[in-house]
Scaffold this motif. Structure first.
Motif, PDB file in Angstrom:
ATOM      1  N   ALA A  96      37.347  44.146  34.100  1.00  0.00           N
ATOM      2  CA  ALA A  96      36.124  44.069  34.985  1.00  0.00           C
ATOM      3  C   ALA A  96      35.706  42.657  34.974  1.00  0.00           C
ATOM      4  CB  ALA A  96      35.185  44.951  34.487  1.00  0.00           C
ATOM      5  N   VAL A  97      35.967  41.944  33.824  1.00  0.00           N
ATOM      6  CA  VAL A  97      35.484  40.611  34.023  1.00  0.00           C
ATOM      7  C   VAL A  97      36.554  39.851  34.670  1.00  0.00           C
ATOM      8  CG1 VAL A  97      35.388  38.424  32.486  1.00  0.00           C
ATOM      9  CG2 VAL A  97      34.439  40.316  31.990  1.00  0.00           C
ATOM     10  N   ALA A  98      37.901  40.020  34.687  1.00  0.00           N
ATOM     11  CA  ALA A  98      38.897  39.618  35.510  1.00  0.00           C
ATOM     12  C   ALA A  98      38.810  39.740  37.034  1.00  0.00           C
ATOM     13  CB  ALA A  98      40.551  40.133  34.974  1.00  0.00           C
ATOM     14  N   LEU A  99      38.370  41.018  37.245  1.00  0.00           N
ATOM     15  CA  LEU A  99      38.003  41.380  38.802  1.00  0.00           C
ATOM     16  C   LEU A  99      36.932  40.325  39.149  1.00  0.00           C
ATOM     17  CD1 LEU A  99      38.560  45.190  39.228  1.00  0.00           C
ATOM     18  CD2 LEU A  99      39.622  43.150  40.592  1.00  0.00           C
ATOM     19  N   THR A 100      35.766  40.372  38.560  1.00  0.00           N
ATOM     20  CA  THR A 100      34.632  39.621  38.856  1.00  0.00           C
ATOM     21  C   THR A 100      34.868  38.076  38.952  1.00  0.00           C
ATOM     22  OG1 THR A 100      33.191  41.046  37.621  1.00  0.00           O
ATOM     23  CG2 THR A 100      32.197  38.906  37.999  1.00  0.00           C
ATOM     24  N   TRP A 101      35.727  37.611  38.140  1.00  0.00           N
ATOM     25  CA  TRP A 101      36.106  36.074  38.270  1.00  0.00           C
ATOM     26  C   TRP A 101      37.016  35.897  39.529  1.00  0.00           C
ATOM     27  CZ3 TRP A 101      40.768  34.136  38.341  1.00  0.00           C
ATOM     28  CH2 TRP A 101      41.168  32.600  38.271  1.00  0.00           C
ATOM     29  N   LEU A 102      37.954  36.884  39.828  1.00  0.00           N
ATOM     30  CA  LEU A 102      38.971  36.734  40.862  1.00  0.00           C
ATOM     31  C   LEU A 102      37.946  36.783  42.307  1.00  0.00           C
ATOM     32  CD1 LEU A 102      41.936  36.631  41.391  1.00  0.00           C
ATOM     33  CD2 LEU A 102      41.941  39.126  41.287  1.00  0.00           C
ATOM     34  N   ASN A 103      37.004  37.626  42.431  1.00  0.00           N
ATOM     35  CA  ASN A 103      36.259  37.897  43.574  1.00  0.00           C
ATOM     36  C   ASN A 103      35.398  36.514  43.729  1.00  0.00           C
ATOM     37  OD1 ASN A 103      35.143  39.337  45.655  1.00  0.00           O
ATOM     38  ND2 ASN A 103      33.560  39.880  44.656  1.00  0.00           N
ATOM     39  N   GLY A 104      34.869  35.996  42.825  1.00  0.00           N
ATOM     40  CA  GLY A 104      34.152  34.824  42.775  1.00  0.00           C
ATOM     41  C   GLY A 104      35.025  33.719  43.326  1.00  0.00           C
ATOM     42  N   ALA A 105      36.237  33.631  42.644  1.00  0.00           N
ATOM     43  CA  ALA A 105      37.276  32.603  43.083  1.00  0.00           C
ATOM     44  C   ALA A 105      37.712  32.770  44.597  1.00  0.00           C
ATOM     45  CB  ALA A 105      38.461  32.653  42.548  1.00  0.00           C
ATOM     46  N   TYR A 106      37.905  33.981  45.069  1.00  0.00           N
ATOM     47  CA  TYR A 106      38.185  34.433  46.352  1.00  0.00           C
ATOM     48  C   TYR A 106      36.994  33.922  47.397  1.00  0.00           C
ATOM     49  CZ  TYR A 106      39.781  36.977  50.337  1.00  0.00           C
ATOM     50  OH  TYR A 106      40.511  37.399  51.571  1.00  0.00           O
ATOM     51  N   ASP A 107      36.012  34.349  46.769  1.00  0.00           N
ATOM     52  CA  ASP A 107      34.615  33.889  47.531  1.00  0.00           C
ATOM     53  C   ASP A 107      34.474  32.353  47.976  1.00  0.00           C
ATOM     54  OD1 ASP A 107      34.003  36.685  48.197  1.00  0.00           O
ATOM     55  OD2 ASP A 107      32.266  36.522  46.684  1.00  0.00           O
ATOM     56  N   ARG A 108      34.926  31.764  46.679  1.00  0.00           N
ATOM     57  CA  ARG A 108      35.005  30.091  47.107  1.00  0.00           C
ATOM     58  C   ARG A 108      35.770  29.638  47.842  1.00  0.00           C
ATOM     59  NH1 ARG A 108      33.537  30.968  41.568  1.00  0.00           N
ATOM     60  NH2 ARG A 108      35.596  30.598  40.768  1.00  0.00           N
ATOM     61  N   LEU A 109      37.210  30.496  47.800  1.00  0.00           N
ATOM     62  CA  LEU A 109      38.362  29.934  48.409  1.00  0.00           C
ATOM     63  C   LEU A 109      37.920  30.108  50.174  1.00  0.00           C
ATOM     64  CD1 LEU A 109      41.144  28.905  48.731  1.00  0.00           C
ATOM     65  CD2 LEU A 109      41.750  31.483  48.407  1.00  0.00           C
ATOM     66  N   THR A 110      37.257  31.231  50.303  1.00  0.00           N
ATOM     67  CA  THR A 110      36.935  31.794  51.853  1.00  0.00           C
ATOM     68  C   THR A 110      35.601  31.183  52.281  1.00  0.00           C
ATOM     69  OG1 THR A 110      35.952  33.802  50.966  1.00  0.00           O
ATOM     70  CG2 THR A 110      38.360  33.690  51.604  1.00  0.00           C
ATOM     71  N   GLY A 111      34.976  30.502  51.353  1.00  0.00           N
ATOM     72  CA  GLY A 111      33.822  30.016  51.647  1.00  0.00           C
ATOM     73  C   GLY A 111      32.564  30.929  51.795  1.00  0.00           C
ATOM     74  N   ARG A 112      32.523  31.996  51.494  1.00  0.00           N
ATOM     75  CA  ARG A 112      31.428  32.780  51.486  1.00  0.00           C
ATOM     76  C   ARG A 112      30.510  32.488  50.420  1.00  0.00           C
ATOM     77  NH1 ARG A 112      32.073  39.280  49.980  1.00  0.00           N
ATOM     78  NH2 ARG A 112      30.493  39.900  50.791  1.00  0.00           N
TER      79      ARG A 112
END
Length: 152
Positions: free
Chosen positions: A77-93
């Motif tokens: 769950a922590v890995a998914l949360t981190w990955l989602n945050g990194a994805y949001d930063r990459l896409t500019g969300r």
């Protein structure tokens, strides 16, 4: 002397890397979310069976399986949360855009507008799809293939 790249070629090169990163992040999210339902429970059962070493079920084995499963689920769950945050930063969300509906206030002050059209990103849709697939698979197995535990 090699020809210099045109403006269109220069613009296309930087967009390939974020697309590749987004695709790799989506693949990682799919892998992690599938392992939430399959890999983590199987690994916890395997660790419990290796630690106990007997054929009789004991409370030690049950506790070990539960503890290992809790640790694995938390880590995934922590890995998914981190990955989602990194994805949001990459896409500019922005974090404001990613605020879920049920986390927002019920009342809207006069003069404020409701935020409409907030969508989930690709990683969130992948995790939701894995949950749907896991639940449907469980229901099909339970009602069609599990059989009755009662004696005949």
């Amino acid at each position: 002397m090699p020809p210099s790249p045109s403006d269109g070629e220069r613009a296309a090169a930087p967009t390939r890397v974020p697309r590749l990163k987004r695709a790799l992040m989506a693949a990682a999210a799919a892998f992690i979310s599938i392992n939430l339902w399959t890999g983590a429970p199987l690994l916890a059962l395997w660790v419990g069976s290796q630690v106990v070493g007997s054929t009789v079920l004991s409370m030690t084995a049950v506790v070990i399986v539960v503890v290992v499963l809790a640790i694995l689920m938390f880590a995934l769950a922590v890995a998914l949360t981190w990955l989602n945050g990194a994805y949001d930063r990459l896409t500019g969300r922005t974090s404001r855009e990613s605020r879920m509906t049920w986390l927002r206030g019920m009342g809207v002050e006069p003069g404020e507008q409701l935020e409409v059209g907030i969508t989930s990103n690709a990683l969130e849709r992948i995790v939701m799809a894995s949950v749907y697939i896991a639940v449907i698979t469980l229901l099909v197995w339970f009602f069609a293939f599990a059989g009755s535990p009662l004696p005949h």
